[in-house]
Design a protein around this motif. Structure first.
Motif, PDB file in Angstrom:
ATOM      1  N   MET A   1       9.467 -25.669   8.772  1.00 12.21           N
ATOM      2  CA  MET A   1       8.342 -25.641   9.689  1.00 12.21           C
ATOM      3  C   MET A   1       8.602 -24.617  10.782  1.00 12.21           C
ATOM      4  N   GLU A   2       7.630 -23.825  11.027  1.00  9.82           N
ATOM      5  CA  GLU A   2       7.676 -22.874  12.124  1.00  9.82           C
ATOM      6  C   GLU A   2       6.664 -23.346  13.165  1.00  9.82           C
ATOM      7  N   SER A   3       7.091 -23.446  14.395  1.00  7.76           N
ATOM      8  CA  SER A   3       6.167 -23.819  15.457  1.00  7.76           C
ATOM      9  C   SER A   3       6.330 -22.853  16.614  1.00  7.76           C
ATOM     10  N   SER A   4       5.346 -22.825  17.479  1.00  4.22           N
ATOM     11  CA  SER A   4       5.419 -21.930  18.630  1.00  4.22           C
ATOM     12  C   SER A   4       4.822 -22.610  19.850  1.00  4.22           C
ATOM     13  N   ILE A   5       5.271 -22.130  20.998  1.00  5.64           N
ATOM     14  CA  ILE A   5       4.774 -22.617  22.281  1.00  5.64           C
ATOM     15  C   ILE A   5       4.326 -21.396  23.079  1.00  5.64           C
ATOM     16  N   ASP A   6       3.087 -21.397  23.533  1.00  3.92           N
ATOM     17  CA  ASP A   6       2.567 -20.312  24.352  1.00  3.92           C
ATOM     18  C   ASP A   6       2.833 -20.651  25.815  1.00  3.92           C
ATOM     19  N   CYS A   7       3.780 -19.925  26.406  1.00  4.36           N
ATOM     20  CA  CYS A   7       4.135 -20.146  27.809  1.00  4.36           C
ATOM     21  C   CYS A   7       3.775 -18.946  28.678  1.00  4.36           C
TER      22      CYS A   7
ATOM     23  N   LYS B   1       9.502 -27.441  27.922  1.00  4.33           N
ATOM     24  CA  LYS B   1       8.638 -27.530  26.744  1.00  4.33           C
ATOM     25  C   LYS B   1       9.428 -27.240  25.468  1.00  4.33           C
ATOM     26  N   ALA B   2      10.314 -26.253  25.525  1.00  3.88           N
ATOM     27  CA  ALA B   2      11.112 -25.890  24.352  1.00  3.88           C
ATOM     28  C   ALA B   2      12.054 -27.023  23.960  1.00  3.88           C
ATOM     29  N   LYS B   3      12.678 -27.660  24.926  1.00  8.91           N
ATOM     30  CA  LYS B   3      13.583 -28.774  24.617  1.00  8.91           C
ATOM     31  C   LYS B   3      12.839 -29.930  23.958  1.00  8.91           C
TER      32      LYS B   3
ATOM     33  N   VAL C   1       9.096 -19.359  21.385  1.00  9.29           N
ATOM     34  CA  VAL C   1       8.521 -19.472  22.725  1.00  9.29           C
ATOM     35  C   VAL C   1       7.961 -18.098  23.082  1.00  9.29           C
ATOM     36  N   ILE C   2       6.695 -18.050  23.421  1.00  7.74           N
ATOM     37  CA  ILE C   2       6.026 -16.800  23.781  1.00  7.74           C
ATOM     38  C   ILE C   2       5.832 -16.808  25.285  1.00  7.74           C
ATOM     39  N   THR C   3       6.324 -15.751  25.943  1.00  4.52           N
ATOM     40  CA  THR C   3       6.282 -15.710  27.406  1.00  4.52           C
ATOM     41  C   THR C   3       6.085 -14.286  27.915  1.00  4.52           C
ATOM     42  N   ASP C   4       5.659 -14.184  29.157  1.00  5.24           N
ATOM     43  CA  ASP C   4       5.540 -12.880  29.798  1.00  5.24           C
ATOM     44  C   ASP C   4       6.540 -12.732  30.942  1.00  5.24           C
ATOM     45  N   HIS C   5       7.530 -13.605  30.985  1.00  2.90           N
ATOM     46  CA  HIS C   5       8.574 -13.538  32.010  1.00  2.90           C
ATOM     47  C   HIS C   5       9.913 -13.244  31.340  1.00  2.90           C
TER      48      HIS C   5
END
Length: 73
Positions: free
Chosen positions: A1-7, A18-20, A34-38
């Motif tokens: 399973m591949e999952s993602s979190i838009d942060c 959220k990642a934990k 985890v997708i982030t702009d920081h």
């Protein structure tokens, strides 16, 4: 399973928390992105996950970071 979190737009520690939560749901061999702009989020995740048996890769494209955390066991 591949999952993602838009942060995108969220600052630490929110992406780490959220990642934990999501990481605990993964089975060995599965990964979370985890997708982030920081830029600092990648180091925060590396620090937070150093006690887990996982592999972390970081890719940056146009100011957006994709941090992949793969659960090894």
């Amino acid at each position: 399973m591949e999952s993602s979190i838009d942060c995108v737009g969220e600052i630490c520690p929110v992406p780490v928390v959220k990642a934990k939560i999501q990481y605990k749901k993964l089975k060995p061999g599965e990964s979370l992105t985890v997708i982030t702009d920081h830029s600092c989020t990648s180091q925060g995740l590396k620090d937070a996950f150093n006690k887990y048996n996982c592999h972390i890769t970081v890719e940056e494209d146009g100011g957006i970071w994709h941090i992949r955390i793969k659960k090894l066991d």
